[in-house]
Design a protein around this motif. Structure first.
Motif, PDB file in Angstrom:
ATOM      1  N   GLY A  73     -31.715  49.477 -38.086  1.00 31.14           N
ATOM      2  CA  GLY A  73     -32.916  50.217 -37.680  1.00 31.14           C
ATOM      3  C   GLY A  73     -32.722  51.172 -36.524  1.00 31.14           C
ATOM      4  O   GLY A  73     -33.593  51.318 -35.675  1.00 31.14           O
ATOM      5  N   LEU A  74     -31.579  51.858 -36.507  1.00 30.09           N
ATOM      6  CA  LEU A  74     -31.322  52.782 -35.399  1.00 30.09           C
ATOM      7  C   LEU A  74     -32.330  53.934 -35.429  1.00 30.09           C
ATOM      8  O   LEU A  74     -32.448  54.643 -36.430  1.00 30.09           O
ATOM      9  N   ALA A  75     -33.025  54.103 -34.343  1.00 25.18           N
ATOM     10  CA  ALA A  75     -34.018  55.173 -34.285  1.00 25.18           C
ATOM     11  C   ALA A  75     -33.912  55.923 -32.978  1.00 25.18           C
ATOM     12  O   ALA A  75     -33.712  55.334 -31.911  1.00 25.18           O
ATOM     13  N   ARG A  76     -33.990  57.228 -33.104  1.00 28.11           N
ATOM     14  CA  ARG A  76     -33.990  58.089 -31.938  1.00 28.11           C
ATOM     15  C   ARG A  76     -34.848  59.295 -32.281  1.00 28.11           C
ATOM     16  O   ARG A  76     -34.638  59.943 -33.309  1.00 28.11           O
ATOM     17  N   ARG A  77     -35.779  59.552 -31.410  1.00 24.17           N
ATOM     18  CA  ARG A  77     -36.727  60.639 -31.562  1.00 24.17           C
ATOM     19  C   ARG A  77     -36.088  61.897 -32.188  1.00 24.17           C
ATOM     20  O   ARG A  77     -35.096  62.376 -31.691  1.00 24.17           O
ATOM     21  N   ASN A  78     -36.677  62.371 -33.261  1.00 22.62           N
ATOM     22  CA  ASN A  78     -36.235  63.614 -33.925  1.00 22.62           C
ATOM     23  C   ASN A  78     -34.863  63.539 -34.588  1.00 22.62           C
ATOM     24  O   ASN A  78     -34.483  64.458 -35.306  1.00 22.62           O
ATOM     25  N   LEU A  79     -34.070  62.499 -34.320  1.00 21.83           N
ATOM     26  CA  LEU A  79     -32.701  62.498 -34.824  1.00 21.83           C
ATOM     27  C   LEU A  79     -32.468  61.402 -35.855  1.00 21.83           C
ATOM     28  O   LEU A  79     -31.888  61.651 -36.909  1.00 21.83           O
ATOM     29  N   LEU A  80     -32.885  60.203 -35.529  1.00 17.97           N
ATOM     30  CA  LEU A  80     -32.634  59.065 -36.413  1.00 17.97           C
ATOM     31  C   LEU A  80     -33.937  58.329 -36.664  1.00 17.97           C
ATOM     32  O   LEU A  80     -34.713  58.096 -35.749  1.00 17.97           O
ATOM     33  N   ARG A  81     -34.134  57.973 -37.941  1.00 21.91           N
ATOM     34  CA  ARG A  81     -35.377  57.285 -38.282  1.00 21.91           C
ATOM     35  C   ARG A  81     -35.078  55.967 -38.992  1.00 21.91           C
ATOM     36  O   ARG A  81     -35.328  55.818 -40.165  1.00 21.91           O
ATOM     37  N   GLY A  82     -34.478  55.062 -38.288  1.00 25.68           N
ATOM     38  CA  GLY A  82     -34.267  53.736 -38.859  1.00 25.68           C
ATOM     39  C   GLY A  82     -33.052  53.634 -39.760  1.00 25.68           C
ATOM     40  O   GLY A  82     -33.176  53.310 -40.933  1.00 25.68           O
ATOM     41  N   VAL A  83     -31.880  53.932 -39.229  1.00 28.00           N
ATOM     42  CA  VAL A  83     -30.655  53.853 -40.028  1.00 28.00           C
ATOM     43  C   VAL A  83     -30.023  52.459 -39.902  1.00 28.00           C
ATOM     44  O   VAL A  83     -29.853  51.960 -38.795  1.00 28.00           O
ATOM     45  N   SER A  84     -29.735  51.864 -41.045  1.00 28.18           N
ATOM     46  CA  SER A  84     -29.035  50.578 -41.049  1.00 28.18           C
ATOM     47  C   SER A  84     -27.725  50.714 -41.797  1.00 28.18           C
ATOM     48  O   SER A  84     -27.629  51.452 -42.783  1.00 28.18           O
ATOM     49  N   LEU A  85     -26.744  49.986 -41.320  1.00 28.88           N
ATOM     50  CA  LEU A  85     -25.394  50.132 -41.845  1.00 28.88           C
ATOM     51  C   LEU A  85     -24.622  48.856 -41.547  1.00 28.88           C
ATOM     52  O   LEU A  85     -24.765  48.297 -40.476  1.00 28.88           O
ATOM     53  N   ALA A  86     -23.839  48.388 -42.518  1.00 21.09           N
ATOM     54  CA  ALA A  86     -23.001  47.213 -42.247  1.00 21.09           C
ATOM     55  C   ALA A  86     -21.611  47.498 -42.794  1.00 21.09           C
ATOM     56  O   ALA A  86     -21.471  48.062 -43.880  1.00 21.09           O
ATOM     57  N   VAL A  87     -20.579  47.160 -42.037  1.00 18.83           N
ATOM     58  CA  VAL A  87     -19.207  47.426 -42.476  1.00 18.83           C
ATOM     59  C   VAL A  87     -18.361  46.173 -42.295  1.00 18.83           C
ATOM     60  O   VAL A  87     -18.392  45.539 -41.236  1.00 18.83           O
ATOM     61  N   ARG A  88     -17.634  45.825 -43.358  1.00 14.70           N
ATOM     62  CA  ARG A  88     -16.780  44.629 -43.313  1.00 14.70           C
ATOM     63  C   ARG A  88     -15.376  44.994 -42.835  1.00 14.70           C
ATOM     64  O   ARG A  88     -14.965  46.155 -42.929  1.00 14.70           O
ATOM     65  N   PRO A  89     -14.650  44.002 -42.386  1.00 14.64           N
ATOM     66  CA  PRO A  89     -13.259  44.280 -42.015  1.00 14.64           C
ATOM     67  C   PRO A  89     -12.509  44.846 -43.217  1.00 14.64           C
ATOM     68  O   PRO A  89     -12.671  44.365 -44.336  1.00 14.64           O
ATOM     69  N   GLY A  90     -11.744  45.880 -42.986  1.00 13.10           N
ATOM     70  CA  GLY A  90     -10.959  46.453 -44.070  1.00 13.10           C
ATOM     71  C   GLY A  90     -11.710  47.425 -44.943  1.00 13.10           C
ATOM     72  O   GLY A  90     -11.156  48.022 -45.857  1.00 13.10           O
ATOM     73  N   GLU A  91     -12.974  47.607 -44.645  1.00 13.92           N
ATOM     74  CA  GLU A  91     -13.783  48.482 -45.482  1.00 13.92           C
ATOM     75  C   GLU A  91     -13.891  49.872 -44.854  1.00 13.92           C
ATOM     76  O   GLU A  91     -13.996  50.007 -43.639  1.00 13.92           O
ATOM     77  N   ILE A  92     -13.857  50.907 -45.713  1.00 16.44           N
ATOM     78  CA  ILE A  92     -14.105  52.270 -45.228  1.00 16.44           C
ATOM     79  C   ILE A  92     -15.433  52.720 -45.807  1.00 16.44           C
ATOM     80  O   ILE A  92     -15.577  52.869 -47.019  1.00 16.44           O
ATOM     81  N   VAL A  93     -16.407  52.877 -44.925  1.00 21.86           N
ATOM     82  CA  VAL A  93     -17.719  53.329 -45.384  1.00 21.86           C
ATOM     83  C   VAL A  93     -17.870  54.798 -45.020  1.00 21.86           C
ATOM     84  O   VAL A  93     -17.792  55.179 -43.850  1.00 21.86           O
TER      85      VAL A  93
END
Ligand code: ADP
Ligand code: MG
Length: 520
Positions: free
Chosen positions: A286-306
Motif C-alpha cells: 500500500g505504498l502511497a505518496r501524494r500525486n505519485l503513488l496510490r497504493g502500490v503493493s509488491l512482493a519479491v522472493r529470493p532469487g526472483e526478478i520482478v
C-alpha cells in the motif's frame, strides 16, 4: 469562460484564417552527440488541443524550445501565422502571442501573487505609480474565475505548486496568447485543480486559442485533446486525431513496437502471488505518496526478478525509491524477511538489506574523479572498517573480488571511474551496492545508455545475482529487456498497480496492461 473579452477579431478570424497557426517544418536540432530533432514536422491549428507525446528523450521539450525561441534550429524552419518566425528568445515568442507554461513555474517566488499575475501590466495611477489596491482587486477577480481563492498579497513562493502553476497559466492567458504550450501541466496539480485546468482549456479552445499539451497521462489526453503527434527518437512518427486511435496503438507508436492481436492474453489482474516457492523477502504494501503513488503493493522472493513496467511517470522509479527509503511515504509499509523497515530513510533501508541502483548514474552515482576502487568502496566503508579503522587491505580485497566478478574493464583499481565506458561505470555502481551485501536489489534502468555488448553483460550479471538468491526488482523502459529478464512483470499506471504478467510474458501483454481501459 474565465479571462478577458475575446480579442477584437474573435476566434478563427484573427489575421490569416487558413493554415496552421504554428508550425515546424523539417526541424533539426543537434546537441553534441545527440540529434534531438531529426527533421520533425509539426503543425498546430487554431482552436485545437494538440497532444505531444513520446517516451523520455523523444524530443518533446526540444521541439517546444525551438518553437518558442529558446533554441535556434540547425535545419528546417518554424512558421507562425503563415510566416517564417525566428524568435530570438522566449520573451519574443511570448510577445508575439505564444505562451509557454513549463513544469517548473518561472515566475518570481518572492513577489506577491498579484504582482506575478500582472507583471508588466500593473494598473497605474497618477504619476505612473502602481495602484496596489486596484492591482489586488483585479488579481483577486481574475483568480476567482479560475476557482482559486488566495490572498493575492502573499508571496507566490509561499503557495502550493499547483496554485503557482494556475497563476502562471492565468498570467499567460491574460496576456492574449494565441498559442498556449503546456509541458506536463498536471504533474503537480491536485485532482480539483486538474478539473479547473481542463475547464480553462475548454474555454481557451472555444475562443480559438491553440494549445499544445504534453503529458504522459493517457486518460487526460483522451479527455481533452483533439489530435496527437507522437515523437520517437527525434522523429514525428505519427500525427492524427485521438478519437478512434486505439490506446494500445498509441502506446506501440510511442515505444516503437508492433502490436499484434494478443491483447489480454497472458494477462491476469493483480491478484496477489502465484506460486509459493519460498516466502517473499521483500514486501511492500500500500505504498502511497501524494500525486505519485496510490497504493502500490509488491512482493519479491529470493532469487526472483520482478520487472516493473509502465510508461514514464507511472510511478516505477517512485516505487523503487519508496522501497529504498529515498522517497517519504504518506502511507504503506515495507518489510524485509517479515521485519518492518522504517520508511523514508536510506540508511535504514540499507541496514535492512535493500539497495537501489538509481536511474541517473551521473547525477546520483559515479564520482568521476574518484578511482574505481574508491567508487566501489564508498558506501561500504563503514562495513569494511573495524572500530572506525578502515583496513586498506580489506578494501583492496573486496574491490578486486568485485572487479573480477563483474568483469569490470579498467586499467586498474586506481583509474578514475569517469574514464571508464558507460557500461563499466554501471558495473562499478552495481559493485558498490553489492558490497553492501544486500538481500534486495532495486535496479532502475540498469542498461540505459550503455552499449549493446555491455548491456548483455549487465543483463547476464543480474541473472547470476538472482541465481545466488538475491531478490531483484528491475525497472526498464526496454520492453524486450523486461520480457527476457523478468520472472514476473508488474505494470504500473498512474501510480497504481494496473496488472501483472507471469508465465507468458510478452511485449504485447505488457502494452495491453499499460493501455488499460482498452480503446480511446
Ligand atoms: P523529451 O522532452 O521528449 O523527454 P528532450 O527534448 O528533453 O526529450 O531530449 C531529446 C534528446 O536531446 C535527449 O537525448 C536529450 O538527452 C537530448 N538533449 C536535450 N536537451 C539537451 C541539451 N541542452 N544538451 C544536450 N542534449 C540535450
Ligand atoms: Mg521533456
Amino acid at each position: 469562460m474565465p479571462g478577458r473579452d475575446a480579442p477584437g477579431s474573435g476566434a478563427g478570424t484573427a489575421g490569416r484564417t487558413a493554415g496552421p497557426v504554428l508550425e515546424a517544418r523539417d526541424a533539426v536540432k543537434v546537441f553534441p552527440g545527440v540529434t534531438a530533432l531529426d527533421g520533425v514536422s509539426f503543425s498546430l491549428d487554431q482552436g485545437e488541443v494538440h497532444a505531444l507525446v513520446g517516451e523520455n528523450g523523444a524530443g518533446k521539450s526540444t521541439l517546444i524550445k525551438v518553437l518558442t525561441g529558446v533554441y535556434r534550429l540547425d535545419g528546417g524552419e518554424v512558421r507562425y501565422r503563415g510566416e517564417r518566425a525566428e524568435f530570438g528568445s522566449p520573451l519574443e515568442a511570448q510577445r508575439a502571442g505564444i505562451a509557454t507554461i513549463y513544469q517548473e513555474v518561472n515566475l518570481v517566488p518572492q513577489m506577491s501573487v498579484a504582482r506575478n499575475l500582472l507583471l508588466g501590466r500593473e494598473p497605474r495611477g497618477r504619476l505612473g505609480l502602481i495602484d496596489f489596491a486596484a492591482m489586488r482587486e483585479r488579481a483577486t477577480a481574475v483568480l476567482r474565475e479560475y476557482g482559486i481563492d488566495v490572498d493575492v498579497r502573499r508571496p507566490l513562493g509561499s503557495l502550493g505548486l499547483g496554485v503557482q502553476q494556475m497563476v502562471a497559466l492565468a498570467r499567460a492567458i491574460q496576456a492574449d496568447a494565441r498559442v498556449v504550450i503546456m509541458d506536463e501541466p498536471t504533474s503537480s496539480l491536485e485532482p480539483r485543480e486538474v478539473e479547473t485546468l481542463f475547464a480553462v482549456i475548454a474555454g481557451l479552445k472555444a475562443r480559438g486559442t491553440a494549445i499544445v499539451y504534453v503529458s504522459h497521462r493517457l486518460e487526460e489526453l483522451y479527455r481533452i485533446c483533439d489530435r496527437v503527434t507522437v515523437l520517437r527518437d527525434g522523429r514525428a512518427v505519427h500525427t492524427g486525431p485521438l478519437a478512434g486511435l486505439d490506446r494500445l496503438r498509441l502506446i506501440s507508436l510511442m515505444l516503437g513496437r508492433a502490436v499484434s492481436e494478443v491483447r489480454a492474453e497472458g494477462l491476469t489482474k493483480f491478484a496477489g502471488h502465484h506460486d509459493s516457492a519460498g516466502e517473499p523477502v521483500l514486501r511492500a504494501e500500500g505504498l502511497a505518496r501524494r500525486n505519485l503513488l496510490r497504493g502500490v503493493s509488491l512482493a519479491v522472493r529470493p532469487g526472483e526478478i520482478v520487472g516493473l513496467g509502465g510508461l514514464l511517470g507511472s510511478g516505477r522509479s517512485e516505487t523503487a525509491k519508496a522501497i529504498a527509503g529515498a522517497l517519504p511515504l504518506d502511507e504503506g509499509r515495507v518489510s524485509v524477511n517479515g521485519r518492518a523497515v522504517p520508511g523514508g530513510s536510506v540508511p535504514a533501508a540499507i541496514e535492512a538489506g535493500v539497495v537501489l541502483l538509481p536511474e541517473d548514474r551521473k547525477a546520483e552515482g559515479i564520482v568521476p574523479t574518484l578511482s574505481v576502487r574508491d567508487n566501489i568502496a564508498l558506501a561500504a566503508l563503514p562495513r569494511l572498517s573495524r572500530a572506525g579503522i578502515v583496513s586498506e587491505a580489506e578494501v583492496d580485497r573486496v574491490v578486486a573480488a568485485f572487479v573480477d566478478r563483474l568483469r569490470i574493464k579498467a586499467a586498474g583499481p586506481h583509474q578514475p571511474a569517469g574514464e571508464l565506458s558507460g557500461g563499466n561505470q554501471q558495473k562499478v555502481l552495481l559493485a558498490r551496492w553489492l558490497a553492501m551485501n544486500p538481500k534486495v536489489l532495486l535496479l532502475d534502468e540498469p542498461t540505459r545508455g550503455i552499449d549493446v555488448g555491455a548491456k548483455a553483460e549487465v543483463q547476464a550479471l543480474i541473472d547470476e545475482l538472482a541465481g545466488d538468491g538475491l531478490a531483484v526488482v528491475l525497472i526498464s523502459s526496454d520492453l524486450e529487456e523486461l520480457v527476457e529478464g523478468s520472472d514476473r512483470v508488474v505494470v504500473l499506471r498512474e501510480g497504481a498497480v494496473a496488472g501483472e504478467l507471469h508465465d507468458d510474458i510478452t511485449e504485447d501483454g505488457i502494452m495491453a496492461v499499460i493501455a488499460g481501459g482498452g480503446h480511446g
